[in-house]
Design a protein around this motif. Structure first.
Motif: not given
Length: 209
Positions: A137-164
């Protein structure tokens, strides 16, 4: 200094030299494309690291760090180098379409080779460790947090591109040619992967301490 430690130091030196070739080295040395040489050396350092880790006690799993943490830090190192290489050489994509731009073709090919090399290395790491360690469960929880961070980073970068692109005057967008925009989208994906590995690695590190 022990022999395993010397081996890791040697691999770090090779990886550092490969990174220099990719980011700041001359285009050619004695007729050899330094980008291709850097890719080869970085792949060699990656596979050498896999071999060195496999020679550690406990069947290569390592007694200090878990398999997931090893994978995260190696993945972070690979993706940071690929992202830096893609960003440093982004100006070559400000030109004609790729089939008329040999420099962009060369850079794109090296990026693809690095991504394929890491994908293969990651699969080998997973296959090797899955035989000896069960994810909990520890591995799955840490991997889930990592996947969430990746999605958030991608959204932030793409929104930055769009605004620019949306709020910049048209006369200041002469740089936004299709090859470069496509390259920047690839960079966004690579950076989001780096965030995932960073969050996963830090998650294991905090848990270990």
């Amino acid at each position: 200094m022990s022999l395993p430690r010397l081996g890791f130091v040697g691999l770090a030196v090779v990886a550092a030299f490969a990174t220099w070739l990719l980011l700041a080295g001359p285009v050619r040395v004695l007729g050899v494309d330094t980008g291709n040489a850097g890719v080869f050396l970085l792949m060699t350092a990656g596979w050498g690291s896999l071999y060195a880790i496999s020679r550690l006690p406990d069947g290569g799993i390592g007694v200090a760090m878990s398999p997931g943490e090893w994978r995260a830090w190696l993945g972070l190192a690979f993706t940071l180098v690929i992202a830096a290489y893609a960003i440093v050489h982004a100006p070559v994509f400000h030109g004609p379409p790729l089939w008329h731009n040999p420099d962009a073709n060369r850079i794109g090919r090296n990026i693809v080779m690095l991504l394929i090399a890491w994908a293969i290395l990651a699969r080998v790491l997973d296959a090797r460790w899955r035989r000896g360690v069960q994810r909990d469960e520890r591995d799955r929880e840490i991997e889930a947090r990592g996947a969430g961070a990746a999605r958030l980073a991608l959204v932030v970068i793409l929104v930055g591109y769009a605004l620019l692109l949306s709020f910049s005057p048209s006369e200041r967008l002469d740089w936004a040619v299709p090859p470069l925009l496509g390259h920047l989208l690839v960079v966004a994906l690579i950076v989001s992967c780096a965030f995932e590995y960073l969050v996963v690695g830090l998650g294991y590190w905090r848990d270990r301490h």
